[in-house]
Design an enzyme around this catalytic site. Sequence first.
Site, PDB file in Angstrom:
ATOM      1  N   HIS A   1       0.807  -1.213   0.000  1.00  0.00           N
ATOM      2  CA  HIS A   1       0.000   0.000   0.000  1.00  0.00           C
ATOM      3  C   HIS A   1       0.845   1.271   0.000  1.00  0.00           C
ATOM      4  O   HIS A   1       1.990   1.258   0.437  1.00  0.00           O
ATOM      5  CB  HIS A   1      -0.897   0.036   1.254  1.00  0.00           C
TER       6      HIS A   1
ATOM      7  N   LYS B   1       6.464   6.447   6.843  1.00  0.00           N
ATOM      8  CA  LYS B   1       6.034   5.610   7.965  1.00  0.00           C
ATOM      9  C   LYS B   1       7.240   5.132   8.762  1.00  0.00           C
ATOM     10  O   LYS B   1       8.288   4.835   8.193  1.00  0.00           O
ATOM     11  CB  LYS B   1       5.283   4.377   7.459  1.00  0.00           C
TER      12      LYS B   1
ATOM     13  N   TYR C   1       2.556   1.629  13.552  1.00  0.00           N
ATOM     14  CA  TYR C   1       3.304   2.541  12.707  1.00  0.00           C
ATOM     15  C   TYR C   1       2.836   3.971  12.867  1.00  0.00           C
ATOM     16  O   TYR C   1       1.681   4.246  13.133  1.00  0.00           O
ATOM     17  CB  TYR C   1       3.283   2.108  11.241  1.00  0.00           C
TER      18      TYR C   1
ATOM     19  N   ASP D   1      -6.768  -6.373  -1.773  1.00  0.00           N
ATOM     20  CA  ASP D   1      -5.346  -6.492  -2.118  1.00  0.00           C
ATOM     21  C   ASP D   1      -5.112  -7.475  -3.261  1.00  0.00           C
ATOM     22  O   ASP D   1      -4.160  -7.335  -4.025  1.00  0.00           O
ATOM     23  CB  ASP D   1      -4.521  -6.889  -0.895  1.00  0.00           C
TER      24      ASP D   1
END
Length: 184
Positions: free
Chosen positions: A62, A72, A132, A170
Amino acid sequence: MTITSTPIDGLIVLTPRIFNDDRGYFFESFNENSFKDFAGYPVHFVQDNQSFSTKGVLRGLHFQKGQHAQSKLVRVTQGEVLDVAVDLRKGSATYGQHYSIRLSADNHQQFFIPRGFAHGFIVLSDTAIFQYKCDNYYNKQSEGGLHYADTDLAIDWILPYDELLVSDKDKELPFLKDAPDFEF
């Protein structure tokens, strides 16, 4: 804390110095000044996220596009994952290449993924808690992704494909060669 670069420019591994005693342990998980000194630029996190997953769950690959692109800083607080970042920066010498690292509650390592990368992970332990920090807010209209089984990316997810638990969303992501140009 030890901060090290990887073979792909911009990807950074942070390994804390752990202070153990009879009460347990302590470590500094992030220091903005140390990061800025190493990376050459500051990062300001605005959103924290957490997921719980079972063995074989694969989340990714992603990213956020345009003005909503995100850097991130990822870590695992329970269990173990294989974490993967794919370089999508046009003009980069490593465009289309990936880097993977095992993150676990035992090694306490963190992985910094700057804007311009697709990101995903697979759970290798029975369960995992994945956390994250992001330097930009999530925006649904700006989300994008790549197919986890893209043979051009040649990612070794360690577990056999028939053991992977992947969302329907996904499974429908494009392969890199079929994806539109990304703007970060």
